[in-house]
Design an enzyme around this catalytic site. Structure first.
Site, mmCIF file in Angstrom:
data_model
loop_
_atom_site.group_PDB
_atom_site.id
_atom_site.type_symbol
_atom_site.label_atom_id
_atom_site.label_comp_id
_atom_site.label_asym_id
_atom_site.label_seq_id
_atom_site.Cartn_x
_atom_site.Cartn_y
_atom_site.Cartn_z
ATOM 1 N N GLY A 87 0.909 -1.482 -0.195
ATOM 2 C CA GLY A 87 -0.030 0.022 0.114
ATOM 3 C C GLY A 87 0.780 1.230 0.051
ATOM 4 O O GLY A 87 0.554 2.456 -0.682
ATOM 5 N N TYR A 88 1.769 1.384 0.790
ATOM 6 C CA TYR A 88 2.836 2.403 0.859
ATOM 7 C C TYR A 88 3.408 2.810 -0.403
ATOM 8 O O TYR A 88 3.554 3.706 -0.923
ATOM 9 C CB TYR A 88 3.853 2.147 1.984
ATOM 10 C CG TYR A 88 4.593 3.331 2.516
ATOM 11 C CD1 TYR A 88 4.248 4.477 2.864
ATOM 12 C CD2 TYR A 88 6.008 3.329 1.610
ATOM 13 C CE1 TYR A 88 5.003 5.676 2.953
ATOM 14 C CE2 TYR A 88 6.700 4.658 1.733
ATOM 15 C CZ TYR A 88 6.196 5.603 2.395
ATOM 16 O OH TYR A 88 7.194 6.855 2.791
#
Length: 244
Positions: free
Chosen positions: A148-149
Site C-alpha cells: 500500500g505504501y
C-alpha cells in the site's frame, strides 16, 4: 524576467500537511525562517505537542476525512504554496498487505493529496502558486510487506506529473521530492538497528542517513524563483541511494 533568484518567502502563504513533526516540521520551519506565513496540520489537538509551534499556525486535520479537507480548503481564499507531506506507513505492522489496510494507506497517502490539491486549485491559481508533494524511494522500488505504501507513493509521482500538465496554464507548478532514508520518529527504530542502519549507509553513496532539514532545502528550492521553469519534476533527496 530579470534573472534574480530568491529564497525570501516574505508575505507568502504556505500550507504544510503533516507539519507537526519530522520532514513536515522541518519544511514548515524553513519556510517560517524565510519569512512565510505558515499553517501546518496534524492529527492531534495543538496542546498535545510538547514543544508548541512558534511562528506557525496550527490546524487539526485528519486527511483521510474528505469533509475535513473540504472544510479546511473552504477557509483558504489565496495560497502561494501547498506541501502535501502528510502520510502514513506501518513499518512495524504489515497490516496494509490486507485489502483494508491497503485502502487505508491509499486514502491518506494518495487520495488525500489529490483531494486537497483539487480543492485548493483556485486559491493557488490566484497567486500563481506551487505544489510540492512528498513521494518516496518506494515510488520506484517495490515493497513486499508494504504494498500500500509503495503503490500510494508511486501514485504520488504520477499524480504530480499529471497535475503539472493539467494546471500549467493556470500558473500552478507541481513538483515532488522523493526522500530516501530520513531519520524521523517513524524510522527511528530502524536507524537504531546497527545491522539495518549500516546496510543503508553502505548502499548510500553519501554514506549517511538523511535528516528532515535535507528535505526542507529541496522543497524551498522547488517553490522559489530559482525553479520558475521546473514543473512535473521529482527531486530525489536520498544521498544517491537510488543510483546504486
Amino acid at each position: 524576467m530579470d534573472g534574480s533568484m530568491s529564497f525570501d518567502f516574505s508575505a507568502r502563504r504556505v500550507l504544510v500537511t503533516g507539519g507537526s513533526n519530522g520532514i513536515g516540521r522541518a519544511i514548515a520551519g524553513a519556510f517560517a525562517a524565510a519569512g512565510a506565513d505558515v499553517t501546518i496540520t496534524g492529527t492531534r489537538e495543538r496542546n498535545a505537542y510538547e514543544d508548541g509551534f512558534a511562528q506557525l499556525t496550527y490546524r487539526q486535520l485528519q486527511v483521510q476525512d474528505p469533509d475535513a479537507i473540504d472544510a479546511l480548503a473552504a477557509d483558504v481564499d489565496e495560497l502561494d504554496i501547498l506541501v502535501n507531506n502528510a502520510g502514513t506507513a506501518h513499518l512495524s505492522d504489515p497490516s496494509e498487505a490486507e485489502p483494508e489496510g491497503f485502502a487505508a494507506t491509499m486514502s491518506v497517502n494518495l487520495l488525500a493529496v489529490h483531494r486537497l490539491s483539487v480543492r485548493l486549485h483556485d486559491a493557488l491559481a490566484r497567486r500563481s502558486g506551487s505544489i510540492v508533494n512528498v513521494a518516496s524511494m518506494y515510488s520506484y522500488f517495490g515493497s513486499a510487506p508494504f504494498p500500500g505504501y509503495a503503490a500510494s507513493k508511486g501514485g504520488v509521482v504520477q499524480l504530480t506529473k499529471s497535475l503539472a500538465v493539467a494546471w500549467a496554464a493556470d500558473g500552478i507548478r507541481v513538483n515532488a521530492i522523493a526522500p530516501g532514508w530520513i531519520v524521523t520518529n517513524l524510522t527511528g527504530f530502524l536507524h537504531d538497528d546497527p545491522a539495518f542502519s549500516g546496510g543503508i549507509r553502505e548502499r548510500t553513496p553519501l554514506a549517511r542517513w538523511g535528516h528532515p532539514e535535507d528535505c526542507a532545502g529541496a522543497v524551498l528550492y522547488l517553490c522559489s524563483s530559482a525553479a520558475a521553469f521546473v514543473t512535473g519534476a521529482v527531486l530525489n533527496v536520498d544521498g544517491g541511494y537510488s543510483v546504486m
